[in-house]
Design a protein around this motif. Structure first.
Motif, PDB file in Angstrom:
ATOM      1  N   TYR A   1      22.616  43.817  39.144  1.00  0.00           N
ATOM      2  CA  TYR A   1      22.994  43.765  37.716  1.00  0.00           C
ATOM      3  C   TYR A   1      22.355  42.878  36.871  1.00  0.00           C
ATOM      4  CZ  TYR A   1      27.152  45.736  40.187  1.00  0.00           C
ATOM      5  OH  TYR A   1      27.799  46.409  40.908  1.00  0.00           O
ATOM      6  N   ASP A   2      22.229  43.195  35.718  1.00  0.00           N
ATOM      7  CA  ASP A   2      21.483  42.311  34.676  1.00  0.00           C
ATOM      8  C   ASP A   2      22.429  41.147  34.359  1.00  0.00           C
ATOM      9  OD1 ASP A   2      19.182  43.825  34.032  1.00  0.00           O
ATOM     10  OD2 ASP A   2      20.591  45.322  33.247  1.00  0.00           O
ATOM     11  N   ARG A   3      23.552  41.075  34.262  1.00  0.00           N
ATOM     12  CA  ARG A   3      24.485  40.136  34.189  1.00  0.00           C
ATOM     13  C   ARG A   3      25.822  40.445  34.455  1.00  0.00           C
ATOM     14  NH1 ARG A   3      22.987  36.480  30.031  1.00  0.00           N
ATOM     15  NH2 ARG A   3      24.296  35.093  30.936  1.00  0.00           N
ATOM     16  N   VAL A   4      26.639  39.517  35.157  1.00  0.00           N
ATOM     17  CA  VAL A   4      28.100  40.045  35.781  1.00  0.00           C
ATOM     18  C   VAL A   4      28.984  39.259  34.674  1.00  0.00           C
ATOM     19  CG1 VAL A   4      29.861  39.431  37.241  1.00  0.00           C
ATOM     20  CG2 VAL A   4      27.488  40.340  37.979  1.00  0.00           C
ATOM     21  N   VAL A   5      29.961  39.980  33.710  1.00  0.00           N
ATOM     22  CA  VAL A   5      30.738  39.391  32.946  1.00  0.00           C
ATOM     23  C   VAL A   5      32.268  39.094  33.583  1.00  0.00           C
ATOM     24  CG1 VAL A   5      31.846  39.512  30.399  1.00  0.00           C
ATOM     25  CG2 VAL A   5      29.587  40.379  31.100  1.00  0.00           C
ATOM     26  N   SER A   6      32.701  37.974  33.572  1.00  0.00           N
ATOM     27  CA  SER A   6      34.152  37.914  33.903  1.00  0.00           C
ATOM     28  C   SER A   6      35.233  38.069  32.762  1.00  0.00           C
ATOM     29  CB  SER A   6      34.480  36.495  34.511  1.00  0.00           C
ATOM     30  OG  SER A   6      33.697  36.188  35.655  1.00  0.00           O
ATOM     31  N   VAL A   7      36.068  38.990  32.888  1.00  0.00           N
ATOM     32  CA  VAL A   7      36.813  39.532  31.815  1.00  0.00           C
ATOM     33  C   VAL A   7      38.256  38.840  32.268  1.00  0.00           C
ATOM     34  CG1 VAL A   7      38.019  41.321  30.567  1.00  0.00           C
ATOM     35  CG2 VAL A   7      35.305  41.460  31.308  1.00  0.00           C
ATOM     36  N   ILE A   8      38.815  37.977  31.286  1.00  0.00           N
ATOM     37  CA  ILE A   8      39.942  37.168  31.627  1.00  0.00           C
ATOM     38  C   ILE A   8      41.125  37.425  30.617  1.00  0.00           C
ATOM     39  CG2 ILE A   8      40.780  34.943  32.185  1.00  0.00           C
ATOM     40  CD1 ILE A   8      38.287  35.577  34.056  1.00  0.00           C
ATOM     41  N   GLY A   9      42.441  37.782  31.197  1.00  0.00           N
ATOM     42  CA  GLY A   9      43.417  38.029  30.425  1.00  0.00           C
ATOM     43  C   GLY A   9      44.653  37.117  31.002  1.00  0.00           C
ATOM     44  N   ASN A  10      45.734  37.395  30.356  1.00  0.00           N
ATOM     45  CA  ASN A  10      46.945  36.468  30.341  1.00  0.00           C
ATOM     46  C   ASN A  10      47.857  37.065  31.378  1.00  0.00           C
ATOM     47  OD1 ASN A  10      48.423  33.907  30.276  1.00  0.00           O
ATOM     48  ND2 ASN A  10      49.782  35.196  28.506  1.00  0.00           N
ATOM     49  N   SER A  11      47.486  37.207  32.563  1.00  0.00           N
ATOM     50  CA  SER A  11      48.279  37.811  33.738  1.00  0.00           C
ATOM     51  C   SER A  11      47.694  37.709  35.010  1.00  0.00           C
ATOM     52  CB  SER A  11      48.608  39.318  33.338  1.00  0.00           C
ATOM     53  OG  SER A  11      47.495  40.250  33.919  1.00  0.00           O
ATOM     54  N   HIS A  12      48.511  37.725  36.269  1.00  0.00           N
ATOM     55  CA  HIS A  12      48.160  37.543  37.403  1.00  0.00           C
ATOM     56  C   HIS A  12      47.109  38.440  38.011  1.00  0.00           C
ATOM     57  CE1 HIS A  12      51.406  40.193  37.791  1.00  0.00           C
ATOM     58  NE2 HIS A  12      50.851  40.708  38.947  1.00  0.00           N
ATOM     59  N   PHE A  13      46.677  39.496  37.184  1.00  0.00           N
ATOM     60  CA  PHE A  13      46.118  40.686  37.523  1.00  0.00           C
ATOM     61  C   PHE A  13      44.651  40.137  37.571  1.00  0.00           C
ATOM     62  CE2 PHE A  13      49.625  43.172  36.089  1.00  0.00           C
ATOM     63  CZ  PHE A  13      49.968  43.792  37.433  1.00  0.00           C
ATOM     64  N   HIS A  14      44.467  39.012  36.663  1.00  0.00           N
ATOM     65  CA  HIS A  14      43.050  38.540  36.834  1.00  0.00           C
ATOM     66  C   HIS A  14      42.724  37.506  37.379  1.00  0.00           C
ATOM     67  CE1 HIS A  14      42.271  40.837  32.669  1.00  0.00           C
ATOM     68  NE2 HIS A  14      43.870  40.738  32.693  1.00  0.00           N
ATOM     69  N   LEU A  15      43.409  37.423  38.438  1.00  0.00           N
ATOM     70  CA  LEU A  15      42.975  36.242  39.335  1.00  0.00           C
ATOM     71  C   LEU A  15      41.705  36.138  40.095  1.00  0.00           C
ATOM     72  CD1 LEU A  15      44.056  33.556  41.104  1.00  0.00           C
ATOM     73  CD2 LEU A  15      45.161  35.039  42.717  1.00  0.00           C
ATOM     74  N   ASP A  16      41.456  37.327  40.387  1.00  0.00           N
ATOM     75  CA  ASP A  16      40.025  37.508  41.072  1.00  0.00           C
ATOM     76  C   ASP A  16      38.954  37.091  40.086  1.00  0.00           C
ATOM     77  OD1 ASP A  16      41.356  38.218  43.573  1.00  0.00           O
ATOM     78  OD2 ASP A  16      40.798  40.204  43.565  1.00  0.00           O
ATOM     79  N   ALA A  17      39.184  37.617  38.851  1.00  0.00           N
ATOM     80  CA  ALA A  17      37.933  37.291  37.810  1.00  0.00           C
ATOM     81  C   ALA A  17      37.993  35.924  37.602  1.00  0.00           C
ATOM     82  CB  ALA A  17      38.401  38.161  36.435  1.00  0.00           C
ATOM     83  N   VAL A  18      38.978  35.183  37.411  1.00  0.00           N
ATOM     84  CA  VAL A  18      39.170  33.702  37.416  1.00  0.00           C
ATOM     85  C   VAL A  18      38.327  33.015  38.283  1.00  0.00           C
ATOM     86  CG1 VAL A  18      40.662  31.755  36.995  1.00  0.00           C
ATOM     87  CG2 VAL A  18      41.309  33.726  35.561  1.00  0.00           C
ATOM     88  N   GLU A  19      38.836  33.383  39.467  1.00  0.00           N
ATOM     89  CA  GLU A  19      38.275  32.746  40.741  1.00  0.00           C
ATOM     90  C   GLU A  19      36.922  32.959  40.762  1.00  0.00           C
ATOM     91  OE1 GLU A  19      39.677  30.503  42.633  1.00  0.00           O
ATOM     92  OE2 GLU A  19      41.474  30.650  41.211  1.00  0.00           O
ATOM     93  N   TYR A  20      36.148  34.021  40.494  1.00  0.00           N
ATOM     94  CA  TYR A  20      34.773  34.308  40.406  1.00  0.00           C
ATOM     95  C   TYR A  20      34.332  33.507  39.416  1.00  0.00           C
ATOM     96  CZ  TYR A  20      30.280  36.775  39.749  1.00  0.00           C
ATOM     97  OH  TYR A  20      29.142  37.037  39.720  1.00  0.00           O
ATOM     98  N   GLN A  21      34.723  33.436  38.101  1.00  0.00           N
ATOM     99  CA  GLN A  21      34.103  33.049  36.854  1.00  0.00           C
ATOM    100  C   GLN A  21      34.120  31.243  37.370  1.00  0.00           C
ATOM    101  OE1 GLN A  21      34.838  30.623  34.302  1.00  0.00           O
ATOM    102  NE2 GLN A  21      32.692  31.060  33.557  1.00  0.00           N
ATOM    103  N   LYS A  22      35.088  30.820  38.019  1.00  0.00           N
ATOM    104  CA  LYS A  22      34.935  29.513  38.427  1.00  0.00           C
ATOM    105  C   LYS A  22      33.881  28.835  39.249  1.00  0.00           C
ATOM    106  CE  LYS A  22      38.863  27.586  39.612  1.00  0.00           C
ATOM    107  NZ  LYS A  22      40.366  27.648  40.395  1.00  0.00           N
ATOM    108  N   THR A  23      33.667  29.909  40.258  1.00  0.00           N
ATOM    109  CA  THR A  23      32.801  29.630  41.280  1.00  0.00           C
ATOM    110  C   THR A  23      31.312  30.008  40.881  1.00  0.00           C
ATOM    111  OG1 THR A  23      33.284  31.542  42.259  1.00  0.00           O
ATOM    112  CG2 THR A  23      34.548  29.740  43.306  1.00  0.00           C
ATOM    113  N   LYS A  24      31.248  31.258  40.298  1.00  0.00           N
ATOM    114  CA  LYS A  24      29.691  31.619  39.942  1.00  0.00           C
ATOM    115  C   LYS A  24      29.441  31.401  38.544  1.00  0.00           C
ATOM    116  CE  LYS A  24      29.574  33.930  44.147  1.00  0.00           C
ATOM    117  NZ  LYS A  24      28.453  33.581  45.089  1.00  0.00           N
ATOM    118  N   GLY A  25      30.464  31.044  37.645  1.00  0.00           N
ATOM    119  CA  GLY A  25      30.231  30.803  36.274  1.00  0.00           C
ATOM    120  C   GLY A  25      29.446  32.162  35.729  1.00  0.00           C
TER     121      GLY A  25
END
Length: 321
Positions: A1-25
């Motif tokens: 991938y050229d870039r990986v974008v973490s897309v975050i919203g205000n619900s528990h469905f976004h837990l994996d995206a939040v954890e990815y962004q916190k660790t990978k940036g």
């Protein structure tokens, strides 16, 4: 991938995206104006209070938490603290959210205008077709149809909408309010008010979920719309994008209008909502027959700016690809 974008919203469905962004940036697109509900579900009430005290640098107790849940407009922050340090870049869909981030975190997010999802051809928005669809939906020709779109919730000010319709009826305007979207969360609490005002025949709830074609029919057939938000902080509304795309005159509160960069056919009221001011704006639309003039240069310009093509182009520029 050229870039990986973490897309975050205000619900528990976004837990994996939040954890990815916190660790990978990397690039982080936050498409809500707050993450309060996300962290409340993730952490639980007691742990959330502890974490919020650290983030906000203030004492917090259960009463504060209850107030925030009941009245999101009283939230003292957006709760983006965990995401900002590793967001390169941070991206938001609203200039209002961008402004809040500068004030709260002394950092600047990139602005990516959100794109319109429902599109209408000009021949769908002619007055003749509006009347045809109105008849198809079995809406009375002698009624001025005012609709509010999307699931019905307290933070969309349904009580103020009902009082505004009552005021219009008192002024002799044959208004009829339609809640177009799921209303199970608040319908039972609204019925007593509707009954007390004796306007049971002038407030209609559609069935819970409509097909997109049926939803678009209401956007065409309606004469006016109300889209309000009581939680400010630059929040957005997909339903407002739909009314703008349909050229439908709409009344919105100032914070939402600013966040959406609304065109001229969208009218504004102050964020301190007044049902009388809402009714006055709708009455003006009724008197000037704004709903019969749905195609305009302002609409075309807005649709071009908030197109998926422009969204993709701007995102590529932000990611420096």
């Amino acid at each position: 991938y050229d870039r990986v974008v973490s897309v975050i919203g205000n619900s528990h469905f976004h837990l994996d995206a939040v954890e990815y962004q916190k660790t990978k940036g990397g690039p982080c697109l936050i498409h809500d104006n707050r993450l309060f509900d996300f962290y409340l579900v993730k952490l639980g009430a007691s742990n959330f209070i502890k974490q919020a005290q650290n983030w906000l640098k203030m004492d917090i107790d259960g009463e504060d938490l209850h107030r925030w849940i009941s009245n999101p407009e009283t939230l003292p922050g957006s709760f983006f603290n965990e995401l900002i340090p590793n967001a390169h870049p941070l991206i938001v869909h609203s200039k209002g959210i961008q402004k809040e981030i500068i004030q709260q975190y002394a950092t600047t997010a990139k602005y990516l205008p959100f794109c319109i999802m429902n599109h209408f051809k000009n021949d769908e928005l002619t007055n003749e077709n509006r009347l045809r669809i109105k008849n198809y939906l079995k809406l009375r020709d002698d009624k001025f149809i005012v609709s509010t779109f999307g699931y019905v919730a307290d933070n969309k000010a349904p009580v103020e909408c009902i009082y505004a319709i009552n005021q219009l009826l008192r002024w002799g305007i044959p208004a009829e309010l339609h809640f177009v979207g799921s209303s199970e969360l608040v319908k039972d609490t609204l019925y007593p008010l509707i009954k007390d005002l004796h306007i049971e025949n002038s407030v209609i709830f559609t069935r819970d979920w409509l097909s997109n074609d049926h939803y678009k029919d209401y956007l065409i057939a309606s004469d006016y719309a109300i889209q309000l938000r009581t939680h400010h902080l630059g929040g957005l509304s997909g339903a407002l994008l739909d009314t703008i795309s349909a050229g439908l005159p709409t009344i919105v509160n100032k914070d939402l209008a600013d966040a959406m960069s609304c065109p001229e056919y969208i009218s504004q009221v102050p964020d301190a909502l007044s049902s009388v001011l809402i009714a006055e704006a709708i009455a003006d639309g009724y008197e000037t027959q704004k709903h019969t003039k749905r195609i305009s240069k302002e609409r075309n310009s807005y649709i071009n700016k908030f197109s998926f093509k422009n969204y993709a182009k701007t995102l590529i520029q932000i990611l420096e690809l």
